[in-house]
Scaffold this motif. Structure first.
Motif, short mmCIF file in Angstrom:
data_model
loop_
_atom_site.label_atom_id
_atom_site.label_comp_id
_atom_site.label_asym_id
_atom_site.label_seq_id
_atom_site.Cartn_x
_atom_site.Cartn_y
_atom_site.Cartn_z
N GLN A 35 0.82 -1.21 0.00
CA GLN A 35 0.00 0.00 0.00
C GLN A 35 0.86 1.26 0.00
O GLN A 35 0.60 2.20 -0.76
CB GLN A 35 -0.92 -0.01 1.22
CG GLN A 35 -1.86 1.20 1.29
CD GLN A 35 -2.74 1.17 2.53
OE1 GLN A 35 -2.73 0.20 3.31
NE2 GLN A 35 -3.50 2.22 2.74
N ALA A 36 1.90 1.27 0.83
CA ALA A 36 2.78 2.44 0.91
C ALA A 36 3.49 2.69 -0.41
O ALA A 36 3.61 3.83 -0.88
CB ALA A 36 3.80 2.26 2.03
N MET A 37 3.97 1.62 -1.05
CA MET A 37 4.68 1.77 -2.32
C MET A 37 3.72 2.17 -3.44
O MET A 37 4.09 2.92 -4.36
CB MET A 37 5.41 0.48 -2.67
CG MET A 37 6.58 0.16 -1.75
SD MET A 37 7.86 1.45 -1.82
CE MET A 37 8.40 1.45 -0.11
N ASP A 38 2.49 1.70 -3.37
CA ASP A 38 1.50 2.11 -4.37
C ASP A 38 1.23 3.62 -4.27
O ASP A 38 1.13 4.31 -5.28
CB ASP A 38 0.19 1.34 -4.16
CG ASP A 38 0.28 -0.11 -4.60
OD1 ASP A 38 1.23 -0.45 -5.33
OD2 ASP A 38 -0.60 -0.91 -4.22
N VAL A 39 1.11 4.11 -3.05
CA VAL A 39 0.89 5.54 -2.85
C VAL A 39 2.07 6.33 -3.39
O VAL A 39 1.91 7.37 -4.05
CB VAL A 39 0.66 5.86 -1.35
CG1 VAL A 39 0.67 7.37 -1.10
CG2 VAL A 39 -0.65 5.26 -0.87
N LEU A 40 3.27 5.86 -3.13
CA LEU A 40 4.48 6.55 -3.59
C LEU A 40 4.54 6.57 -5.11
O LEU A 40 5.00 7.53 -5.72
CB LEU A 40 5.72 5.85 -3.03
CG LEU A 40 7.06 6.57 -3.19
CD1 LEU A 40 7.03 7.95 -2.57
CD2 LEU A 40 8.18 5.75 -2.59
N THR A 41 4.05 5.51 -5.75
CA THR A 41 4.10 5.43 -7.20
C THR A 41 3.05 6.32 -7.87
O THR A 41 3.35 7.03 -8.84
CB THR A 41 3.88 3.96 -7.66
OG1 THR A 41 4.92 3.15 -7.10
CG2 THR A 41 3.91 3.85 -9.17
N ARG A 42 1.84 6.29 -7.36
CA ARG A 42 0.74 6.99 -8.04
C ARG A 42 0.42 8.36 -7.47
O ARG A 42 -0.24 9.18 -8.11
CB ARG A 42 -0.54 6.13 -8.00
CG ARG A 42 -1.17 6.05 -6.62
CD ARG A 42 -2.55 5.41 -6.67
NE ARG A 42 -3.17 5.47 -5.36
CZ ARG A 42 -3.12 4.51 -4.45
NH1 ARG A 42 -2.46 3.39 -4.74
NH2 ARG A 42 -3.70 4.65 -3.28
N GLY A 43 0.85 8.62 -6.22
CA GLY A 43 0.48 9.85 -5.55
C GLY A 43 -0.84 9.68 -4.80
O GLY A 43 -1.50 8.65 -4.89
N LEU A 44 -1.22 10.70 -4.06
CA LEU A 44 -2.44 10.65 -3.25
C LEU A 44 -3.67 10.78 -4.14
O LEU A 44 -3.72 11.60 -5.05
CB LEU A 44 -2.43 11.80 -2.23
CG LEU A 44 -3.51 11.78 -1.17
CD1 LEU A 44 -3.34 10.57 -0.25
CD2 LEU A 44 -3.46 13.08 -0.35
N THR A 45 -4.65 9.90 -3.90
CA THR A 45 -5.90 9.95 -4.65
C THR A 45 -6.99 10.58 -3.82
O THR A 45 -6.94 10.57 -2.58
CB THR A 45 -6.33 8.53 -5.07
OG1 THR A 45 -6.48 7.72 -3.89
CG2 THR A 45 -5.31 7.89 -5.98
N HIS A 46 -8.01 11.13 -4.47
CA HIS A 46 -9.11 11.80 -3.78
C HIS A 46 -10.28 10.87 -3.64
O HIS A 46 -10.48 9.97 -4.44
CB HIS A 46 -9.52 13.07 -4.55
CG HIS A 46 -8.42 14.08 -4.61
ND1 HIS A 46 -8.04 14.87 -3.54
CD2 HIS A 46 -7.58 14.41 -5.64
CE1 HIS A 46 -7.06 15.66 -3.90
NE2 HIS A 46 -6.75 15.41 -5.17
#
Length: 226
Positions: free
Chosen positions: A215-226
């Motif tokens: 999950q942390a790496m996915d956030v780092l890859t795509r950025g924060l989603t709304h």
């Protein structure tokens, strides 16, 4: 914005699907050269000091545990403890996994996105940690979370780890090790790993840390989603 691929063109990020174990970094890739006798003795001494310290921290609390008491429990002199760990906080913040992380990253394909390489190697290292060592990892993360003196010293260690990762990535990309983008992505990935482990230890340990790392790496890859 820094690209998560650094040396390769970005591609659209998708929700991560846990990768089958045989596609992760292999144990062979994470193997470092066998240390000589002198180095093995140093490792054994560091581990003995750390095990004694963790036991005392658990029994008496971090603040109440002195270097002298740790030395006595580890059957070494106080000067030996200080030689291996200049500050008491370093007993918690120093480990033997840096070499595995470096070796694993060097073994990953050069054109693989950097965040993906760090994700795969971190999970493989965690999978290789024995049950006893994993208990030590849990205690380490909890101490980082709970003890202000340890948190205060993490910045110095984080800078050293960022330099280590940046150096490995520089070999892969041909960029200089002090390249800003390399240091930014290295620091961000290491911070993401730490936050995932903190979340695992302090919020939900019903499963292993791997889903939180994904999950942390996915956030780092795509950025924060709304």
């Amino acid at each position: 914005m820094v690209s998560a691929r650094t040396a390769a063109a970005p591609r659209p990020a998708a929700p991560h699907t846990p990768t089958a174990p045989d596609t992760l970094t292999t144990p062979k890739a994470l193997t470092t050269p066998k240390p000589g006798l002198r180095e093995r003795k140093k490792i054994q001494t560091r581990q003995a000091i750390r095990r004694a310290a963790y036991r005392l921290f658990d029994e008496h609390g971090y603040e109440a545990t002195s270097i002298d008491r740790i030395a006595e429990a580890a059957e070494v002199s106080p000067s030996t403890v200080v030689r291996y760990f200049p500050a008491k906080e370093d007993i918690v913040l120093t480990d033997e996994y840096d070499a595995l992380l470096s070796a694993g990253l060097r073994a990953r394909p050069a054109d693989e996105p950097v965040v993906e390489s760090i994700r795969r190697v971190a999970i493989e290292v965690l999978r290789g940690i024995a049950a006893q060592d994993r208990a030590g990892l849990v205690q380490r993360i909890r101490l980082i979370h709970e003890v202000p003196a340890i948190r205060g010293r993490t910045a110095e260690h984080a800078a050293r780890h960022t330099t280590l990762i940046s150096t490995v990535l520089a070999e892969r990309t041909g960029r200089p090790a002090d390249d800003l983008e390399l240091r930014v992505i290295s620091a961000a990935a290491l911070a993401a790993l730490q936050e995932a482990l903190l979340s695992w230890v302090t919020k939900d340990r019903r499963t292993g840390p791997e889903p939180l790392i994904h999950q942390a790496m996915d956030v780092l890859t795509r950025g924060l989603t709304h």
